[in-house]
Motif scaffolding. Structure first.
Motif, mmCIF file in Angstrom:
data_model
loop_
_atom_site.group_PDB
_atom_site.id
_atom_site.type_symbol
_atom_site.label_atom_id
_atom_site.label_comp_id
_atom_site.label_asym_id
_atom_site.label_seq_id
_atom_site.Cartn_x
_atom_site.Cartn_y
_atom_site.Cartn_z
ATOM 1 N N GLN A 90 0.759 -1.212 0.053
ATOM 2 C CA GLN A 90 -0.059 0.037 -0.086
ATOM 3 C C GLN A 90 1.048 1.166 -0.005
ATOM 4 O O GLN A 90 1.556 1.328 1.114
ATOM 5 N N ARG A 91 0.952 1.831 -1.121
ATOM 6 C CA ARG A 91 1.563 3.110 -1.244
ATOM 7 C C ARG A 91 0.884 4.334 -1.199
ATOM 8 O O ARG A 91 -0.320 4.387 -1.276
ATOM 9 N N VAL A 92 1.736 5.635 -0.764
ATOM 10 C CA VAL A 92 1.000 6.760 -0.839
ATOM 11 C C VAL A 92 0.652 7.341 -2.620
ATOM 12 O O VAL A 92 1.339 6.997 -3.371
ATOM 13 N N ARG A 93 -0.475 7.573 -2.640
ATOM 14 C CA ARG A 93 -0.972 8.010 -4.062
ATOM 15 C C ARG A 93 -1.545 9.720 -3.928
ATOM 16 O O ARG A 93 -2.454 9.707 -3.351
ATOM 17 N N THR A 94 -0.702 10.445 -4.665
ATOM 18 C CA THR A 94 -1.632 11.726 -4.912
ATOM 19 C C THR A 94 -2.165 12.092 -6.285
ATOM 20 O O THR A 94 -1.491 11.603 -7.185
ATOM 21 N N HIS B 206 10.474 4.848 -4.570
ATOM 22 C CA HIS B 206 9.997 4.368 -5.513
ATOM 23 C C HIS B 206 8.946 5.480 -6.045
ATOM 24 O O HIS B 206 7.721 5.042 -6.121
ATOM 25 N N VAL B 207 9.310 6.755 -6.108
ATOM 26 C CA VAL B 207 8.537 7.736 -6.570
ATOM 27 C C VAL B 207 8.116 7.590 -8.206
ATOM 28 O O VAL B 207 9.108 7.492 -8.951
ATOM 29 N N GLU B 208 6.939 7.613 -8.323
ATOM 30 C CA GLU B 208 6.247 7.611 -9.781
ATOM 31 C C GLU B 208 5.143 8.758 -9.965
ATOM 32 O O GLU B 208 4.276 8.707 -9.328
ATOM 33 N N ALA B 209 5.522 9.684 -10.942
ATOM 34 C CA ALA B 209 4.590 10.561 -11.493
ATOM 35 C C ALA B 209 4.063 10.526 -12.737
ATOM 36 O O ALA B 209 4.875 10.495 -13.673
ATOM 37 N N VAL B 210 2.856 10.684 -13.039
ATOM 38 C CA VAL B 210 2.160 10.459 -14.249
ATOM 39 C C VAL B 210 1.296 11.853 -14.456
ATOM 40 O O VAL B 210 0.534 12.133 -13.836
ATOM 41 N N SER B 211 1.723 12.589 -15.733
ATOM 42 C CA SER B 211 0.896 13.670 -16.197
ATOM 43 C C SER B 211 0.998 13.801 -17.661
ATOM 44 O O SER B 211 2.105 13.947 -18.294
ATOM 45 N N GLY C 90 0.549 12.150 -20.415
ATOM 46 C CA GLY C 90 1.320 11.298 -21.126
ATOM 47 C C GLY C 90 2.981 11.254 -20.883
ATOM 48 O O GLY C 90 3.386 10.316 -21.316
ATOM 49 N N ILE C 91 3.348 11.599 -19.735
ATOM 50 C CA ILE C 91 4.817 11.588 -19.271
ATOM 51 C C ILE C 91 4.709 10.918 -18.145
ATOM 52 O O ILE C 91 4.040 11.225 -17.014
ATOM 53 N N THR C 92 5.672 10.002 -17.944
ATOM 54 C CA THR C 92 5.789 9.194 -16.700
ATOM 55 C C THR C 92 7.203 9.496 -16.204
ATOM 56 O O THR C 92 8.416 9.416 -16.697
ATOM 57 N N LEU C 93 7.290 9.872 -14.770
ATOM 58 C CA LEU C 93 8.556 10.491 -14.412
ATOM 59 C C LEU C 93 8.767 9.412 -13.119
ATOM 60 O O LEU C 93 7.783 9.383 -11.877
ATOM 61 N N ALA C 94 9.856 8.781 -12.861
ATOM 62 C CA ALA C 94 10.320 8.100 -11.809
ATOM 63 C C ALA C 94 11.540 8.557 -11.177
ATOM 64 O O ALA C 94 12.344 8.877 -11.772
ATOM 65 N N ALA C 95 11.869 8.220 -9.691
ATOM 66 C CA ALA C 95 12.767 8.641 -9.140
ATOM 67 C C ALA C 95 12.918 7.819 -7.925
ATOM 68 O O ALA C 95 11.796 7.568 -7.136
ATOM 69 N N THR C 96 13.960 8.275 -7.107
ATOM 70 C CA THR C 96 14.043 7.642 -5.519
ATOM 71 C C THR C 96 13.428 8.672 -4.751
ATOM 72 O O THR C 96 12.628 8.426 -3.784
ATOM 73 N N LYS C 97 13.402 10.028 -5.121
ATOM 74 C CA LYS C 97 12.855 11.105 -4.332
ATOM 75 C C LYS C 97 12.412 12.190 -5.160
ATOM 76 O O LYS C 97 13.087 12.593 -6.189
ATOM 77 N N MET C 98 11.450 12.959 -4.692
ATOM 78 C CA MET C 98 11.036 14.136 -5.683
ATOM 79 C C MET C 98 10.340 15.183 -4.648
ATOM 80 O O MET C 98 9.500 14.806 -3.669
ATOM 81 N N VAL D 2 0.848 11.058 -8.485
ATOM 82 C CA VAL D 2 2.142 10.773 -8.122
ATOM 83 C C VAL D 2 1.795 9.479 -7.010
ATOM 84 O O VAL D 2 0.965 9.633 -6.103
ATOM 85 N N SER D 3 2.926 8.479 -7.060
ATOM 86 C CA SER D 3 2.685 7.496 -6.097
ATOM 87 C C SER D 3 4.082 7.374 -5.370
ATOM 88 O O SER D 3 5.047 7.566 -6.207
ATOM 89 N N ALA D 4 4.220 7.014 -4.045
ATOM 90 C CA ALA D 4 5.272 6.947 -3.520
ATOM 91 C C ALA D 4 5.273 6.121 -2.076
ATOM 92 O O ALA D 4 4.053 5.784 -1.658
ATOM 93 N N ASP D 5 6.313 5.817 -1.631
ATOM 94 C CA ASP D 5 6.324 5.310 -0.305
ATOM 95 C C ASP D 5 6.048 6.273 0.784
ATOM 96 O O ASP D 5 5.067 5.892 1.983
#
Length: 747
Positions: A590-594, A629-634, A636-644, A610-613
């Protein structure tokens, strides 16, 4: 709580016995007969005896019945001085209807015709006995059975024939089958029919528990028929009663009518579970057969228990009504009634129940069973130490109290318009209202629970609460709200299936379908422009714990926060109102989702998901920080990183940019660690990314950065720049090799 009123019955019984022994039998009847008999003796001697005689009898009859008989072994009449003597005298009084068998005996009697004094020299004994069978038997026979005889002994009794007065300075002793007593000095005034025992009056009633009565002085009056005692004291085992004065009133046939005591009235028991009653006045009224009808205590009435509970009760007046066998039926107290138990080491919580009036019913004639107030009542709970003092005041239209099997307060029910006001040192009053209230008591603990029902409402400074009902437990200071509970605190409103409020700390605990609404947070002197905190915030969860002092709320279980088009979902979430932050944590899968709504210059709203731990938002810095495990989608663009980090523009900056359509203005995004961007089949990677919303531009550095697509393959440079609105990509080299590759991809 034993009322200890049965001691009043014994007190009255003692007075009644004293009355019967001394008044009815001895003074009001027998003494009158003896006096009349003594008047006749000198006349007979004066007429029939000149010098001496041995063994003679003198008697007087009326209508065939002997009134009295005088027997003496010797009589002497002195010619000079008008004096005479009788020796070895026995006088028997039968009465006009032969219903008496009273005898007076003495060794020597003297008579002085000049003064009219008849003097019993030395000891005089009087035996008083009723003889109801006298009319049916031959005259002067001794009764077959002597019932309840009264034996009286005194010395040097002086009776004046002319006035009918009598006095004796020595000791007077008397005895009946169930009592005996004594006094020092006796005076009888015939004209007013008043007899006085001058001092040291003592009476003892026999039985399993002997009763002792003492008085400084006793006065008997025939008209009206009264028995007055000065400083009477009644003692039975460990129980004592006393007053400055007491008066016993009789009917014309010598039956008890009432007893009136006044001046420092005291009824006391020295037993460990006993107590004492004090008052200014006590009035006892008798019914049939000398039984008690009612007792009235007045003038600062006070009861003090000697038991562990330390119960105290006060009233201006207390009326006690008795049933059969003088058992207490009920008690009415008025003129300001108060029932008090102070807080002690054993009783951590004290209480005071007060009202203009109270009515008590008793079980077994002595134990409190129930009580009902009249007039506006008040129940005050107290606890504290030398530094702090806490009190809770409970009021209602009426209180009904119940007592346990030992007579101790067990519960109190409050009627309409119930209200609780709690006061604590240095804190605002805490107030709750409801239609009814019930308080449960436990020995040694005081009130253990307060139950309020019907339109419950609560106020504690900024805290407000409503529910159908609530249960308060003083030991943990918790108020449990049930039935559509709702709480507000500092702009936050919460509802749930159940809500618990800690009245000491102001903390709230909500469970079951928790729903909260938070107004816009205060902006520390400037308006807010962030997407999460700017307007009403709604949060749902399974549980919530809200701290009043730290202005922190912790949510657990399928937490969802939303504000307008923006939302945050997480297993757990913390809302810090004073620190103006939101912290959300994922648990396992279960992750955090904004989900954030962003309006562009053309007024088009795009979504940033955006979803993250973990997530942390700071309103002061206008930053949303994601980790794990940050992942942001907007768009049509998907952004992934360790932190954001997402930076939002201050409202004043938004105004300068004329972006009035929305205050929710994203300024830039900074991502670190394992950065990747996926757009239209191509993927860029690097160590760091900076996105600027003003020109919709992504800049990737570190790694070195690279980009891959199917048409051009993999391109690497010192930095990559991607444009979200037109899909352009710029690859820049180093200063030593400033190569630039531009890739145009049609949409």
């Amino acid at each position: 709580m034993p009322l200890n009123i049965p001691r009043l019955r014994r007190w009255l019984a003692a007075c009644t016995a004293l009355l019967i022994c001394l008044v009815a039998a001895f003074y009001f009847y027998a003494r009158h007969k003896v006096q009349n008999s003594l008047k006749q003796i000198p006349e007979k001697i004066d007429v029939e005896i000149q010098q001496s005689a041995k063994g003679f009898t003198i008697s007087k009859s009326f209508e065939g019945h002997t009134l009295f008989k005088i027997e003496a072994s010797k009589a002497v009449q002195f010619k000079q001085g008008g004096r005479g003597e009788l020796h070895d005298v026995e006088i028997t009084v039968y009465g006009r209807d032969s219903g008496r068998f009273d005898r007076i005996t003495g060794k020597d009697f003297g008579y002085d015709s000049l003064t009219g004094d008849v003097t019993g020299k030395g000891e005089v004994q009087i035996d008083l006995e009723a003889n109801p069978e006298g009319l049916g038997k031959p005259d002067q026979l001794v009764p077959d059975k002597l019932k309840n005889p009264v034996h009286i002994k005194t010395a040097d009794l002086v009776f004046n024939q002319k006035t009918g007065d009598a006095h004796a300075d020595g000791e007077v002793d008397f005895e009946v089958p169930q009592a005996h007593g004594s006094a020092t000095g006796l005076n009888y005034i015939a004209r007013s029919s008043v007899l006085t025992l001058n001092s040291q009056v003592r009476v003892t009633l026999s039985g399993l528990s002997p009763i002792s009565i003492t008085a400084g002085k006793l006065t008997l009056s025939r008209n009206p028929r009264t028995l007055a005692l000065e400083h009477p004291q009644v003692t039975e085992s460990s129980e004592h009663s006393q007053a400055d004065k007491a008066t016993v009133y009789l009917t014309q046939d010598n039956k008890l009518e009432r007893v009136f005591a006044q001046g420092r009235v005291l009824i006391e028991s020295d037993r460990p579970d006993g107590g004492k009653i004090t008052a200014g006045k006590l009035e006892l009224s008798a019914g049939a057969g000398n039984s008690l009808r009612d007792a009235t205590l007045s003038g600062n009435v006070r009861y003090d228990s000697f038991g562990d509970d330390g119960i105290q009760a006060t009233a201006g007046r207390t009326v006690i009504r008795f049933a059969s066998q003088s058992h207490i039926k009920n008690v009415h107290a008025d003129q300001g009634v108060s029932l008090i138990q102070p807080s002690t080491k054993k009783n951590k919580q004290g209480f005071e129940l007060s009202a203009p009036g109270m009515d008590f019913s008793l079980a077994k004639g002595r134990l409190m069973q129930s009580a009902e107030t009249s007039g506006p009542p008040q129940l005050t709970l107290t606890s504290g130490n030398e530094k702090t003092f806490d009190s809770t005041i409970i009021t209602a239209e009426k209180f009904e109290a119940r007592f346990d099997g030992e007579g101790r307060l067990a519960s109190v029910h409050g009627g309409q318009d119930s209200r609780i006001v709690s006061k604590s040192h240095g804190k605002p009053d805490r107030v709750s209202t409801s239609q009814t209230i019930d308080a449960d008591f436990v020995r040694g603990k005081g009130i253990v629970a307060l139950l309020q029902k019907g339109n419950f409402a609560y106020t504690d400074g900024k805290i407000r609460a409503w529910a159908d009902g609530a249960r308060y437990t003083p030991q943990d200071q918790i108020v449990l709200l049930r039935g559509a509970p709702r709480v507000t605190d500092g702009g936050m409103t919460a509802s749930a299936q159940t809500i618990r409020l800690n009245r000491l700390t102001g903390n709230a605990y909500a469970e079951g379908n928790v729903k909260t609404t938070q107004a816009a947070l205060p902006s520390r002197g400037k308006p807010s422009s962030d997407p999460i905190m700017d307007s009403l915030i709604h949060i749902t969860a399974a549980k919530m714990t809200a701290s009043h002092d730290s202005a922190t709320a912790i949510f657990e279980g399928n937490v969802r926060l939303w504000q307008g088009p923006n939302s945050v979902e997480a297993p757990t979430m913390e809302l810090h109102r004073d620190g103006r932050t939101v912290i959300a944590d994922g648990i396992g899968a279960q992750r955090v989702r904004t989900n954030l709504g962003q309006m562009d210059k053309k007024g088009k709203i795009t979504r940033l998901v955006v979803s993250a731990d973990d997530l942390k938002y700071s309103d002061d810095q206008k930053i949303v920080h994601y980790e794990g495990h940050v992942e942001a989608v907007s768009n049509g663009i998907t952004l992934a990183a360790t932190k954001m980090d997402c930076f939002f523009m201050d409202h004043s900056q938004a105004l300068q940019r004329a972006q009035l359509a929305s205050k929710m203005t994203l300024e830039k995004i900074v991502a670190d660690g394992g950065v990747s961007i996926t757009q239209l089949g191509r993927r860029a990677t690097g160590n760091k990314l900076v996105y600027t919303a003003a020109d919709d531009k992504f800049v990737v550095t570190g790694g070195p950065p690279s980009i891959f697509d199917a048409e051009h393959g993999n391109v690497t440079g010192d930095s990559l720049t991607l444009f979200g609105h037109d899909a352009r990509v710029l690859v820049e080299g180093s200063k030593q090799s400033p190569a630039v590759t531009e890739i145009q991809v049609a949409r």
